[in-house]
Design an enzyme around this catalytic site. Structure first.
Site, PDB file in Angstrom:
ATOM      1  N   CYS A   1      79.623  26.014  17.990  1.00 21.92           N
ATOM      2  CA  CYS A   1      78.474  26.513  18.282  1.00 21.92           C
ATOM      3  C   CYS A   1      78.087  27.828  18.339  1.00 21.92           C
ATOM      4  O   CYS A   1      77.147  29.024  18.005  1.00 21.92           O
ATOM      5  CB  CYS A   1      77.878  26.053  19.516  1.00 21.92           C
ATOM      6  SG  CYS A   1      78.894  25.840  21.107  1.00 21.92           S
TER       7      CYS A   1
ATOM      8  N   HIS B   1      77.487  24.392  25.254  1.00 19.47           N
ATOM      9  CA  HIS B   1      76.429  24.609  23.954  1.00 19.47           C
ATOM     10  C   HIS B   1      75.395  25.653  23.491  1.00 19.47           C
ATOM     11  O   HIS B   1      74.948  26.207  25.196  1.00 19.47           O
ATOM     12  CB  HIS B   1      75.564  23.456  23.725  1.00 19.47           C
ATOM     13  CG  HIS B   1      75.397  23.647  22.004  1.00 19.47           C
ATOM     14  ND1 HIS B   1      76.141  23.010  20.962  1.00 19.47           N
ATOM     15  CD2 HIS B   1      73.826  23.452  21.430  1.00 19.47           C
ATOM     16  CE1 HIS B   1      75.537  23.458  19.982  1.00 19.47           C
ATOM     17  NE2 HIS B   1      74.038  23.354  20.136  1.00 19.47           N
TER      18      HIS B   1
ATOM     19  N   ASP C   1      71.635  25.714  14.836  1.00 19.78           N
ATOM     20  CA  ASP C   1      72.403  25.518  14.971  1.00 19.78           C
ATOM     21  C   ASP C   1      73.088  24.832  14.937  1.00 19.78           C
ATOM     22  O   ASP C   1      73.900  24.173  13.967  1.00 19.78           O
ATOM     23  CB  ASP C   1      72.403  25.551  16.932  1.00 19.78           C
ATOM     24  CG  ASP C   1      72.137  23.337  16.572  1.00 19.78           C
ATOM     25  OD1 ASP C   1      71.492  22.929  15.736  1.00 19.78           O
ATOM     26  OD2 ASP C   1      72.523  23.236  17.510  1.00 19.78           O
TER      27      ASP C   1
END
Length: 244
Positions: free
Chosen positions: A163, A208, A220
């Site tokens: 991420c 995240h 993402d």
């Protein structure tokens, strides 16, 4: 006179044993037996033994003596963890084009008339994959190029992203350097409200980081087994961050 005398001298002391003759023997001895006197100089032996005792060392120990011993410190070094080598297969260009085309078709079917995309398909597959809410965002335009790239833990290149590797790579294309981890990227810009958020801003939750694509959409690198994609925003209370 009727006695036998034994004298034993040693370096550690003097042992004198005087044994009396048995009464029976004394009674039966002849009165005319010649008397035998010891020729040993007892005074000299006693003096020597006393002198030896005086020069010997005396060791005295208290009643409640305690003994202690120094223990050397022991340093334990744990064995190194095994190194796991991961083999990552990069996504082919055909796979990326297929993912972009698929996303483009679903966006066209949803009827985004404000995006300027005609039914003849005059726009590129990359731009047409962008949600209408994100049109005009340079960050989203760059991010959309990598739709379909697989998630790879620790990945920072188009061969595979995690991420934060994805967000830092996208922002680097416009000359903005982001920290490597999602927790560090949390503090890389200015925190804004959701009402102020625009496509291209970062959207952070613990563990995240993603890129806000406007409306209720993000782009993402989700998790292992998934790939870069546009999807509905799943965060319940995210933090929006504007960098630059």
């Amino acid at each position: 006179m009727g006695r036998r005398t034994a004298v034993v001298a040693a370096s550690s002391g003097l042992l004198v044993s005087m044994l009396g003759a048995p009464a029976a023997h004394a009674a039966t001895s002849h009165s005319d037996a010649p008397s035998k006197l010891s020729t040993v100089d007892l005074d000299a032996l006693t003096a020597a033994a006393k002198a030896e005792l005086q020069t010997s060392k005396t060791v005295t120990v208290t009643k409640h003596v305690k003994w202690t011993a120094d223990a050397a410190a022991v340093k334990v070094t744990p064995a190194p963890e095994p190194v796991v080598h991961r083999t990552v297969q990069a996504a082919s260009r055909s796979e990326v084009r297929t993912a972009l085309t698929s996303t483009s078709s679903s966006t066209s079917d949803s009827g985004s008339s404000d995006s300027g995309t005609s039914d003849s398909g005059s726009s590129s597959s990359s731009s047409s994959s962008i949600p209408s809410s994100a049109n005009g965002s340079k960050i989203i335009a760059i991010a959309s190029r990598y739709v379909g790239v697989p998630y790879v833990y620790g990945g920072t290149t188009p061969s595979g992203f995690d991420c934060s590797g994805f967000t830092s790579y996208v922002y680097a294309q416009i000359g903005v350097s982001l920290p490597r981890t999602s927790s560090a990227q949390h503090y890389a810009g200015t925190i804004i409200s959701r009402a102020e958020a625009k496509p291209g801003d970062l959207i952070w939750t613990p563990g995240h980081i993603a890129i806000y694509a406007g409306g209720n959409t993000i782009i993402d690198a989700p998790r292992p087994g998934k790939s870069i994609q546009f999807r509905a925003m799943w965060q319940t209370n995210p933090t929006f961050i504007r960098v630059g």
